[in-house]
Structures are given as structure tokens and as C-alpha cells.
Scaffold this motif. Structure first.
Motif, mmCIF file in Angstrom:
data_model
loop_
_atom_site.group_PDB
_atom_site.id
_atom_site.type_symbol
_atom_site.label_atom_id
_atom_site.label_comp_id
_atom_site.label_asym_id
_atom_site.label_seq_id
_atom_site.Cartn_x
_atom_site.Cartn_y
_atom_site.Cartn_z
ATOM 1 N N GLU A 48 -41.854 -12.157 -52.912
ATOM 2 C CA GLU A 48 -42.931 -11.379 -53.445
ATOM 3 C C GLU A 48 -43.866 -11.410 -52.327
ATOM 4 N N HIS A 49 -44.432 -10.314 -51.686
ATOM 5 C CA HIS A 49 -45.464 -10.329 -50.629
ATOM 6 C C HIS A 49 -46.619 -10.530 -51.166
ATOM 7 N N PRO A 50 -47.686 -11.478 -50.745
ATOM 8 C CA PRO A 50 -49.049 -11.627 -51.213
ATOM 9 C C PRO A 50 -49.830 -10.326 -51.360
ATOM 10 N N ALA A 51 -49.645 -9.492 -50.270
ATOM 11 C CA ALA A 51 -50.394 -8.373 -49.979
ATOM 12 C C ALA A 51 -49.960 -7.072 -51.038
ATOM 13 N N GLY A 52 -48.856 -7.387 -51.732
ATOM 14 C CA GLY A 52 -48.712 -6.351 -52.693
ATOM 15 C C GLY A 52 -47.189 -5.689 -52.266
ATOM 16 N N LYS A 53 -46.788 -4.453 -52.891
ATOM 17 C CA LYS A 53 -45.657 -3.937 -52.858
ATOM 18 C C LYS A 53 -45.593 -2.751 -51.799
ATOM 19 N N ARG A 54 -46.646 -2.222 -51.241
ATOM 20 C CA ARG A 54 -46.699 -1.195 -50.231
ATOM 21 C C ARG A 54 -47.589 -1.729 -49.081
ATOM 22 N N LEU A 55 -46.971 -1.834 -47.714
ATOM 23 C CA LEU A 55 -47.336 -2.462 -46.811
ATOM 24 C C LEU A 55 -47.248 -1.455 -45.254
ATOM 25 N N THR A 56 -47.984 -1.835 -44.468
ATOM 26 C CA THR A 56 -47.968 -1.096 -43.095
ATOM 27 C C THR A 56 -48.301 -2.000 -42.188
ATOM 28 N N ASP A 57 -47.995 -1.777 -40.799
ATOM 29 C CA ASP A 57 -48.399 -2.566 -39.854
ATOM 30 C C ASP A 57 -47.876 -1.942 -38.578
ATOM 31 N N TYR A 58 -48.289 -2.769 -37.342
ATOM 32 C CA TYR A 58 -47.702 -2.369 -36.074
ATOM 33 C C TYR A 58 -47.300 -3.489 -35.460
ATOM 34 N N GLN A 59 -46.023 -3.639 -34.690
ATOM 35 C CA GLN A 59 -45.357 -4.994 -34.495
ATOM 36 C C GLN A 59 -44.679 -4.645 -32.946
ATOM 37 N N LYS A 60 -45.161 -5.862 -32.067
ATOM 38 C CA LYS A 60 -44.572 -5.876 -30.868
ATOM 39 C C LYS A 60 -42.869 -6.425 -30.965
ATOM 40 N N CYS A 61 -42.351 -5.835 -30.315
ATOM 41 C CA CYS A 61 -40.761 -6.294 -30.170
ATOM 42 C C CYS A 61 -40.124 -6.352 -28.877
ATOM 43 N N ILE A 62 -39.235 -7.147 -29.042
ATOM 44 C CA ILE A 62 -38.359 -7.276 -27.463
ATOM 45 C C ILE A 62 -36.736 -7.093 -27.850
ATOM 46 N N ARG A 63 -36.393 -6.276 -27.129
ATOM 47 C CA ARG A 63 -34.787 -6.139 -27.267
ATOM 48 C C ARG A 63 -34.096 -6.448 -25.972
ATOM 49 N N THR A 64 -33.186 -7.365 -25.784
ATOM 50 C CA THR A 64 -32.955 -7.863 -24.541
ATOM 51 C C THR A 64 -31.248 -7.361 -24.238
ATOM 52 N N GLY A 65 -30.727 -6.461 -25.188
ATOM 53 C CA GLY A 65 -29.374 -6.029 -25.167
ATOM 54 C C GLY A 65 -28.653 -5.967 -23.994
ATOM 55 N N ASP A 66 -29.422 -5.058 -23.087
ATOM 56 C CA ASP A 66 -28.909 -5.180 -21.590
ATOM 57 C C ASP A 66 -30.402 -4.974 -20.682
ATOM 58 N N ILE A 67 -30.823 -5.955 -20.249
ATOM 59 C CA ILE A 67 -31.841 -5.727 -19.326
ATOM 60 C C ILE A 67 -31.581 -4.776 -18.129
ATOM 61 N N ASP A 68 -30.375 -5.157 -17.759
ATOM 62 C CA ASP A 68 -30.214 -4.061 -16.519
ATOM 63 C C ASP A 68 -30.103 -2.723 -16.731
ATOM 64 N N GLU A 69 -30.107 -2.369 -17.998
ATOM 65 C CA GLU A 69 -30.349 -0.804 -18.100
ATOM 66 C C GLU A 69 -31.888 -0.339 -17.802
ATOM 67 N N LYS A 86 -55.411 -5.388 -24.900
ATOM 68 C CA LYS A 86 -56.016 -6.525 -25.370
ATOM 69 C C LYS A 86 -56.822 -5.943 -26.733
ATOM 70 N N GLY A 87 -56.908 -4.762 -27.003
ATOM 71 C CA GLY A 87 -57.846 -4.165 -27.940
ATOM 72 C C GLY A 87 -56.814 -4.435 -29.252
ATOM 73 N N PRO A 88 -55.750 -3.936 -29.630
ATOM 74 C CA PRO A 88 -54.709 -4.228 -30.599
ATOM 75 C C PRO A 88 -53.883 -5.512 -30.391
ATOM 76 N N TYR A 89 -54.048 -6.171 -29.275
ATOM 77 C CA TYR A 89 -53.323 -7.438 -29.062
ATOM 78 C C TYR A 89 -54.109 -8.471 -28.516
#
Length: 595
Positions: A53-74, A340-343
Motif C-alpha cells: 500500500e502506498h502512503p499517498a493513496g491509489k492514484r499517483l503522479t510524478d516526474y523521475q530522472k532515469c539513466i539507461r546504459t544499454g549501449d552508450i556507444d549509440e 536546478k528548478g525541478p532538481y
């Protein structure tokens, strides 16, 4: 529409639909040994998609920084990125296909939000496989909303199915939304999902409605969830009618800093443009990794090795543009200003970002000087070869021993009127990669943490260990990271000296004492302030919601944590510390098992 406007519009829209905004999490995932970085917006939410159970409830929204390194050379073409931002909304057993699709359609097409003309939108749905039927339900919802049949494409598992994360677990079909980019169709069969460039994906709604069991059966889930993802960079590119993410306001200030450092004007030479894109992407990604509250630093293993590769590849491409001095820190300053605003953590850790980039860049410049020196030593013998061809094996030795890039070996050879046997080098390099990949395939394979019984026991053990370390070593001890598999646990903590044998033994005794007491593990939801007032430990640098879960192990320990945990400590087995060692400056690492 710029990235900041898109980010705030998205959050505003889903908040208006009853979603609680939650905090995006660290780039360095806890308790997930299968990945080095947070790879998707849903990654930090996996325990909740699996039933917590999430403490904020059943409906959630956000923005998330992500990194994928499957092939840096691409990275270097007009579209690939290492770091990207995902917008997401989730339903944890609340609305399902109809609600998710209706909201997606409204946000995309309503003039109040993105205002994309309905006639430019196409969608894909799951075509069905075996006992799992074609997703006619999603198709019917899209038709009702105004998407005609010819713009609804039924696609196979590899295109329109998510999960499970491991060999078993929640999974289901998805529906993906595409924008018609105005290109002529590649064939009469061209439809949304075609990779010819006419259709560009903008959003993905995943419907977790099945559980795959150990026998390979897909059983309907009682609690159906929705997980969606919209990439900020790609969406801004589409909304602004640009051909490349690098042409948008997201990257233009960064590219401006590279132009200033190099004197080169972006857009005048494709080969140099590629170098600019690599520097821009890699410096942005490196700045985010170093600016993260759980930052790793450059090293030769794991996430630190990826960071080192990013920095060094950017420096090498800086040299291609004629930049010989320190390149990355002035560009990183622009990254911090822009994001720096969002992060806000980027501003908080600005000095660390600059310091580590300068340190690693200087180290690499020393490596390059060593490599050049070794090449000079080889030169007299090389020049004796009348064919003027340098062995690829020798070039690979320079790369493998000194980290000297093949491109620079080729440059130095060309200055002497020589060439390098590139086929021989590529063969040696390919073998090296295969060995590296075989050794680290478990780390790089992607996927999500083990939610099995042993992993849950180890998760609870981290709480007992954390408290025991504070008891034995002092209140300065703070968790700096953990990594759990079904076989063992790793725990990093702040302490500036190796532990003595007596201290290790005492910590083991305290943990085992709590296990033997068969203490109950209980959970309460409260505000973060209330949790701290009640003596709960919260991790420094972690972003928490307004309401948090607090797990108590009897009267022994109390921590803010997402879970999951055992119900009683008695089921955990015997705790044994196998190794205590340094992790980094001021941080120690314990490896332990439950026997």
C-alpha cells in the motif's frame, strides 16, 4: 512548449484527476541488484505495483530522472540519450483501461493541455497470444474517443507487452500512443508502431492484469494496476516540430556552452555535430549522477565505471573539437543552472559535481599523456615496417593497458604516415567485450529487484543491522546504500575507521538477539515530521512524501521505509557478517548472510 511547462502541465492535469504528486527518487536504486541505475519512472514504485500500500493513496503522479546504459556507444545520433526524464501516473487497484486511456486522450488532445489534433494521433494495442486474448477492450475505448480503425494497430508481444520483471510476477498488455510526423507512409502496411519515422511514440499505458506463475501460466490479477510513461525530451521534440532532441531548449544552452569552449558552430559538419551531441548528453548525465543524493564517483566497477566511461568519452570528443583544456565543468555549470528548478539537488551538490568532473578529467588527461609516451617508445620499431601498418593487437594493448582510445592511436599513427590494422583491433576489442559482458550480464540485464521471501528477510535485516551499528559505533552511523539479492545483503554506512573484530562480533550478537526474540514487525502511516518526532530514522538525502510508512521492529528499531518486511523476526535465520571493508572515503561496507 518547453520542458518546464510540460512537466508542470502534466502534474497539474493528473492532480486535477485526483492523483497525489509523489517525489521522484534517486538515480541509484536501493535493494535492486539487477540494475545499476533507475531505468524507468516506474522502477521506484515496483513494491507498490506488487501489492504494497502506498502512503499517498491509489492514484499517483510524478516526474523521475532515469539513466539507461544499454549501449552508450549509440549516443551521438539525433535521438539517443543516456539520461532522460519520465512523466508518469499510476493506478494501484483503482481505475483501469478506460480511466487510463480517457485521461491520456484528454491530456494529449484538449486545447487546455497539449492540444494535439486528434487526426495526428495513432495507437497500438496488444494483438493477443496463446490464451491471452486480443486487447479489443482498449481498441473499443480508443474508437469511442474518436481514433478510427485504420489508426489502431494490433502489435505482438515484443511491441505491446510489459513484464514480468523477473521470470514470474505481474505483467500485462500495453497501449502506446503515436504522433503522425507528416512523412509519407513507407508502404500500404505502414501503421502506428512502424519504425520508418512516420509515427513517433509519445506515451505508453501499461495494464498489469496478469500474474505469470512458475509454471508459465498467466492468471488474472485480483488487483489490477496501471503504469504509464511519457518521456519529456521526446515529447518536447514532437510538440515543437523538431527533428532532434538536441534542437530543443532542453539542450540548446548546453550546446551553446560547447560552442563557446570549442569555437565550433553546431550544424556545420555532421561528424563534429556528433561530437557535440556526445559531449552534451554525457556531461548532462554525469552531472545528474554526481549531483544525486546517493551519488557514485568514477571507478572501475558498476555504476562508477559507467560514470567514468561517460566522462572520458565526452573528453575524447572534446579533443576532436580541438579543446585541450578542462572541458566539462563549465558545461556542467550550465546543466546545474538549467535543471536546478525541478532538481534542487543539483544546486545543493554543485561543488561536488565540479570537483569530481575536474578530478576525473585531469586523471584521464594523464592517461592520454602516458599513452602518447608509450606510443613514442613503440615508434622506432613501428617505422621499420615498410608497409607502414601498426598491428591492431598492439593498438589494443595501448587501449587495454593504458586506456588509450583507438582513435587517438590512429591519429598519432597518421602523423607518422602510418595506418592501424583496425580489423585486428576490432576483433581483439570484440573478444574483450564478450568477456566483460559475460562477467557482468547479471548486473546489466535490466529488470527489477527480487521480491521473494529471502529478499524480504534481508530487507528486514538491514533495519536490525542499521540500529546495531548505531548502538556499537555511535549515532553518527547512517545508511549510505544497500543491495540485496536472495543470497546475501550488502550495507554501506558512514564510519571513518575499520571495525574491530570485537565490534563486528558485538553487532552480530545484537542482530541475532533481536531475531531470537521473534519481535513483531509493524507498520504505521504518518507525516514525516511526526515520524521523526517518534524517533524514526529517515535516510539523509532521500526524498519523502508528505505521508510515510514507518516500520517498527518491536521496540528495537524504527525506520521510514517503503517495505516489504517479515511479520516476525523469528523466521529470519542466523545473521552472519562475512566481510567488513572500505567502500569510499568515510563510508564502510558490510556483506552479510542469513544462514
Amino acid at each position: 512548449m518547453n520542458a518546464n511547462e510540460l512537466r508542470s502541465k502534466y502534474i497539474e492535469f493528473f492532480k486535477s484527476k485526483g492523483h497525489a504528486q509523489i517525489q521522484g527518487k534517486s538515480l541509484i536504486p536501493d535493494n535492486d541488484p539487477t540494475v545499476l541505475f533507475t531505468t524507468a519512472g516506474m522502477h521506484p514504485l515496483v513494491p507498490y505495483l506488487l501489492g504494497e500500500e502506498h502512503p499517498a493513496g491509489k492514484r499517483l503522479t510524478d516526474y523521475q530522472k532515469c539513466i539507461r546504459t544499454g549501449d552508450i556507444d549509440e549516443v551521438g545520433d539525433p535521438s539517443h540519450l543516456t539520461l532522460f526524464e519520465m512523466l508518469g501516473n499510476w493506478s494501484l487497484g483503482d481505475y483501469f483501461k478506460e480511466g487510463a486511456i480517457e485521461m491520456s486522450f484528454e491530456f494529449l488532445t484538449s486545447p487546455q493541455w497539449l492540444g494535439i489534433p486528434v487526426e495526428k494521433i495513432g495507437v497500438t494495442v496488444f494483438e493477443g497470444e496463446g490464451d491471452i486474448p486480443r486487447d479489443e477492450e482498449s481498441a473499443a475505448i480508443w474508437k469511442r474517443l474518436g481514433i478510427p480503425e485504420e489508426r489502431i494497430s494490433y502489435r505482438p508481444r515484443e511491441d505491446n507487452w510489459w513484464g514480468p520483471a523477473g521470470s514470474t510476477g505481474p505483467c500485462g498488455p500495453d497501449t502506446e500512443m503515436f504522433i503522425d510526423m507528416g512523412k509519407a507512409p513507407c508502404s500500404p502496411e505502414c501503421a502506428p508502431g512502424c519504425s520508418c519515422g512516420k509515427w513517433l511514440e509519445i506515451w505508453n499505458d501499461v495494464f498489469m492484469q496478469y500474474n505469470k506463475n512458475a509454471e508459465g501460466e498467466y492468471l488474472p490479477l485480483a488487483r489490477k494496476c496501471v503504469d504509464t510513461g511519457m518521456g519529456i525530451e521526446r515529447t518536447v521534440t514532437i510538440l515543437n516540430g523538431k527533428k532532434s532532441v538536441y534542437e530543443t531548449g532542453i539542450f540548446q544552452p548546453i550546446i551553446g556552452a560547447i560552442e563557446k569552449a570549442s569555437g565550433y558552430t553546431y550544424g556545420t559538419d555532421e561528424e563534429k555535430d556528433k561530437s557535440v551531441r556526445i559531449i552534451a548528453d554525457h556531461t548532462r548525465a554525469s552531472s545528474f549522477i554526481l549531483g544525486d543524493p546517493k551519488a557514485v564517483t568514477p571507478s572501475n566497477v558498476g555504476a562508477g565505471y559507467v560514470l567514468r566511461r561517460l566522462i572520458r568519452r565526452a573528453v575524447r570528443h572534446g579533443r576532436k573539437l580541438g579543446i585541450t583544456g578542462l572541458l566539462l565543468s563549465p558545461i556542467a555549470q550550465v546543466v546545474v543552472e538549467e535543471f536546478k528548478g525541478p532538481y534542487p539537488e543539483l544546486e545543493e551538490n554543485r561543488s561536488r559535481i565540479i570537483e569530481e568532473l575536474n578530478k576525473e578529467e585531469n586523471k584521464f588527461l594523464e592517461t592520454l599523456q602516458k599513452g602518447e609516451h608509450e606510443f613514442e617508445k613503440l615508434l622506432p620499431n613501428l617505422l621499420k615496417d615498410p608497409r607502414k601498418i601498426m598491428s591492431g593487437r598492439l593498438a589494443f594493448k595501448l587501449y587495454d593497458t593504458y586506456g588509450f582510445p583507438i582513435e587517438l592511436t590512429e591519429e598519432l599513427a597518421a602523423e607518422q604516415g602510418m595506418t592501424v590494422n583496425r580489423d585486428e583491433f576490432d576483433e581483439a576489442f570484440r573478444k574483450h567485450q564478450e568477456l566483460s559482458r559475460a562477467g557482468s550480464e547479471q548486473v546489466f540485464k535490466g529488470g527489477l529487484g527480487d521480491q521473494g521471501e529471502m529478499a524480504v528477510k534481508y530487507h528486514t535485516a538491514t533495519h536490525l543491522l542499521h540500529k546495531a551499528l548505531k548502538t556499537v559505533l555511535g549515532d553518527h552511523v547512517a545508511q549510505k546504500g544497500s543491495n540485496i539479492t536472495a543470497e546475501r545483503m550488502r550495507f554501506d554506512f558512514s564510519h571513518d575507521a575499520p571495525m574491530t573484530k570485537e565490534e563486528i562480533q558485538k553487532v552480530e550478537e545484537i542482530v541475532n538477539e533481536q531475531i531470537q526474540k521473534n519481535l513483531p514487525v509493524t507498520m504505521d502511516v504518518m507525516s514525516l515530521d511526526e515520524a521523526k518526532k517518534n524517533g524514526a530514522v529517515a535516510l539523509f538525502g532521500e526524498k519523502y512524501e508528505d505521508q510515510v510508512k514507518v516500520y517498527s521492529v518491536g521496540d528495537f528499531s524504527k525506520e521510514v521505509c517503503g517495505g516489504p518486511h517479515v511479520e516476525n523476526t523469528g523466521s529470519m535465520g542466523k545473521f552472519k557478517i562475512q566481510k567488513e571493508q572500505s567502500s569510499s572515503a568515510g563510508v564502510r561496507r558490510i556483506r552479510a548472510v542469513l544462514e
